[in-house]
Write a protein that holds these residues in place. Structure first.
Motif, PDB file in Angstrom:
ATOM      1  N   ASN A  33      10.475 -24.365  13.388  1.00 62.12           N
ATOM      2  CA  ASN A  33      10.036 -24.464  14.786  1.00 62.12           C
ATOM      3  C   ASN A  33       8.829 -25.387  15.032  1.00 62.12           C
ATOM      4  O   ASN A  33       8.286 -25.410  16.131  1.00 62.12           O
ATOM      5  CB  ASN A  33       9.704 -23.062  15.324  1.00 62.12           C
ATOM      6  CG  ASN A  33      10.326 -22.833  16.676  1.00 62.12           C
ATOM      7  OD1 ASN A  33      11.421 -23.328  16.936  1.00 62.12           O
ATOM      8  ND2 ASN A  33       9.639 -22.136  17.543  1.00 62.12           N
ATOM      9  N   ALA A  34       8.387 -26.125  14.017  1.00 60.96           N
ATOM     10  CA  ALA A  34       7.195 -26.959  14.177  1.00 60.96           C
ATOM     11  C   ALA A  34       7.489 -28.241  14.963  1.00 60.96           C
ATOM     12  O   ALA A  34       6.576 -28.860  15.520  1.00 60.96           O
ATOM     13  CB  ALA A  34       6.633 -27.318  12.804  1.00 60.96           C
ATOM     14  N   ASP A 138       2.913 -27.102  13.587  1.00 60.67           N
ATOM     15  CA  ASP A 138       2.706 -26.740  14.986  1.00 60.67           C
ATOM     16  C   ASP A 138       1.194 -26.525  15.175  1.00 60.67           C
ATOM     17  O   ASP A 138       0.618 -25.599  14.585  1.00 60.67           O
ATOM     18  CB  ASP A 138       3.492 -25.443  15.262  1.00 60.67           C
ATOM     19  CG  ASP A 138       3.366 -24.961  16.695  1.00 60.67           C
ATOM     20  OD1 ASP A 138       2.363 -25.304  17.364  1.00 60.67           O
ATOM     21  OD2 ASP A 138       4.267 -24.230  17.147  1.00 60.67           O
ATOM     22  N   THR A 140      -0.475 -25.320  17.414  1.00 54.77           N
ATOM     23  CA  THR A 140      -0.922 -24.100  18.088  1.00 54.77           C
ATOM     24  C   THR A 140      -0.988 -22.924  17.092  1.00 54.77           C
ATOM     25  O   THR A 140      -1.415 -21.834  17.442  1.00 54.77           O
ATOM     26  CB  THR A 140       0.005 -23.694  19.263  1.00 54.77           C
ATOM     27  OG1 THR A 140       1.268 -23.291  18.741  1.00 54.77           O
ATOM     28  CG2 THR A 140       0.201 -24.832  20.246  1.00 54.77           C
ATOM     29  N   GLU A 141      -0.515 -23.172  15.879  1.00 59.40           N
ATOM     30  CA  GLU A 141      -0.494 -22.103  14.871  1.00 59.40           C
ATOM     31  C   GLU A 141      -1.634 -22.281  13.869  1.00 59.40           C
ATOM     32  O   GLU A 141      -2.106 -23.400  13.653  1.00 59.40           O
ATOM     33  CB  GLU A 141       0.831 -22.157  14.086  1.00 59.40           C
ATOM     34  CG  GLU A 141       2.063 -22.043  14.938  1.00 59.40           C
ATOM     35  CD  GLU A 141       2.566 -20.624  15.055  1.00 59.40           C
ATOM     36  OE1 GLU A 141       2.265 -19.814  14.168  1.00 59.40           O
ATOM     37  OE2 GLU A 141       3.254 -20.348  16.062  1.00 59.40           O
ATOM     38  N   ASN A 142      -2.012 -21.196  13.224  1.00 52.91           N
ATOM     39  CA  ASN A 142      -3.044 -21.255  12.192  1.00 52.91           C
ATOM     40  C   ASN A 142      -2.498 -22.047  10.978  1.00 52.91           C
ATOM     41  O   ASN A 142      -1.477 -21.668  10.411  1.00 52.91           O
ATOM     42  CB  ASN A 142      -3.405 -19.819  11.773  1.00 52.91           C
ATOM     43  CG  ASN A 142      -4.534 -19.788  10.778  1.00 52.91           C
ATOM     44  OD1 ASN A 142      -5.029 -20.831  10.338  1.00 52.91           O
ATOM     45  ND2 ASN A 142      -4.953 -18.599  10.402  1.00 52.91           N
ATOM     46  N   ASN A 145      -1.849 -21.129   5.870  1.00 51.52           N
ATOM     47  CA  ASN A 145      -0.870 -20.116   5.464  1.00 51.52           C
ATOM     48  C   ASN A 145      -0.131 -20.552   4.207  1.00 51.52           C
ATOM     49  O   ASN A 145      -0.189 -21.707   3.792  1.00 51.52           O
ATOM     50  CB  ASN A 145       0.102 -19.795   6.610  1.00 51.52           C
ATOM     51  CG  ASN A 145       0.959 -20.992   6.960  1.00 51.52           C
ATOM     52  OD1 ASN A 145       1.600 -21.585   6.102  1.00 51.52           O
ATOM     53  ND2 ASN A 145       0.963 -21.362   8.222  1.00 51.52           N
ATOM     54  N   ASN A 148       2.455 -23.677   4.316  1.00 52.59           N
ATOM     55  CA  ASN A 148       1.856 -25.023   4.368  1.00 52.59           C
ATOM     56  C   ASN A 148       1.218 -25.399   3.037  1.00 52.59           C
ATOM     57  O   ASN A 148       1.376 -26.534   2.555  1.00 52.59           O
ATOM     58  CB  ASN A 148       0.792 -25.090   5.465  1.00 52.59           C
ATOM     59  CG  ASN A 148       1.384 -24.875   6.837  1.00 52.59           C
ATOM     60  OD1 ASN A 148       2.599 -24.877   6.986  1.00 52.59           O
ATOM     61  ND2 ASN A 148       0.542 -24.682   7.833  1.00 52.59           N
ATOM     62  N   LYS A 173      -3.162 -24.456  23.750  1.00 55.13           N
ATOM     63  CA  LYS A 173      -3.614 -23.738  22.546  1.00 55.13           C
ATOM     64  C   LYS A 173      -3.738 -24.649  21.315  1.00 55.13           C
ATOM     65  O   LYS A 173      -4.280 -24.239  20.292  1.00 55.13           O
ATOM     66  CB  LYS A 173      -2.577 -22.653  22.222  1.00 55.13           C
ATOM     67  CG  LYS A 173      -3.059 -21.234  22.418  1.00 55.13           C
ATOM     68  CD  LYS A 173      -1.976 -20.244  21.973  1.00 55.13           C
ATOM     69  CE  LYS A 173      -2.000 -19.991  20.466  1.00 55.13           C
ATOM     70  NZ  LYS A 173      -0.839 -19.197  20.012  1.00 55.13           N
TER      71      LYS A 173
END
Ligand SMILES: Nc1nc2c(ncn2[C@@H]2O[C@H](COP(=O)(O)OP(=O)(O)OP(=O)(O)O)[C@@H](O)[C@H]2O)c(=O)[nH]1
Ligand SMILES: [Mg+2]
Length: 213
Positions: A33-34, A138, A140-142, A145, A148, A173
């Motif tokens: 979804n990135a 993405d 907007t995501e941290n 993790n 990544n 965001k």
């Protein structure tokens, strides 16, 4: 290592004798979804008029590696030929129940989860064949993790040049700076694949890292 040198040596000779292509194999990797397919489509459309695959808000839309050959990109008078490889999103856990909220039937959700898991294995297999990799995240995501860090660690271990794309900067965001801080040793370019923002910067960075091959 020795095998790789051997392989590259013969590949070089082969392409010289048979006038083979000099395509740079460019992989689009990252979590689901990135926006890997969105970016690959945009680049493909720009230079060939065609797209590479379907985009969806439901994660794991791409469940097979898909590619487009002979994509010639021109930047500031220089031309490079690419084989573009769009890959299934890499995840540590796929739960079919996550798909149910997208109004998918249980049977379809289970099948999607199964195919997505096989897709991850396929993505990793193709890594060995890549000349350079665009890691699409993405914004907007941290960024801190497991997925990544594993993808980028794998690329470093294989000495494959990496360009990190912080996608979805059109969203409020989004925080491309956080991605830069997470991976300070890499080139990070903030874009919106959806709106086509900063694509020039993307091409500039792409040509820059192509020199590292
Ligand atoms: N707002 C915004 N949405 C985006 C952008 N790029 C992609 N999207 C949306 O994000 C969702 C996922 O996009 P995809 O291109 O399918 O992502 P992917 O990385 O290929 O996903 P998988 O194939 O599932 O791994 C879709 O709903 C896209 O429209 C962007 O730059 N901005
Ligand atoms: Mg995709």
């Amino acid at each position: 290592m020795a095998i790789k040198i051997f392989k590259n040596f013969f590949r070089g000779i082969f392409s010289k004798i048979f006038g083979g292509n000099n395509e740079i194999k460019m992989g689009f990797y990252g979590p689901p979804n990135a926006g890997k397919t969105s970016l690959a489509n945009r680049v493909c459309k720009d230079w060939t008029g065609e797209e590479i695959g379907t985009v969806s808000k439901v994660p794991h839309e791409t469940r097979n590696v898909q590619f487009k050959e002979k994509v010639e990109i021109e930047y500031k008078g220089r031309k490079l030929m690419f084989k573009m490889v769009d890959t299934p999103g890499i995840a540590t856990k796929i739960d079919y129940e996550d798909f149910l909220k997208y109004k998918m039937k249980k049977k379809d959700a289970k099948e999607r989860a199964k195919r997505a898991t096989q897709g991850i294995v396929e993505s990793i297999k193709w890594l060995d064949d890549m000349d350079l990799v665009i890691v699409v995240l993405d914004a907007t995501e941290n960024p801190y993790n497991q997925v990544n860090i594993t993808i980028i660690g794998n690329l470093v271990a294989r000495k494959i040049p990496v360009l990190i794309v912080a996608n979805k900067i059109d969203l409020k965001k989004a925080n491309a700076k956080k991605i830069e801080s997470a991976f300070p040793e890499y080139d990070v370019v903030g874009i919106s694949a959806k709106n086509g923002t900063n694509l020039e910067e993307f091409y500039e960075s792409l040509f820059k890292i192509s020199k590292k091959i």
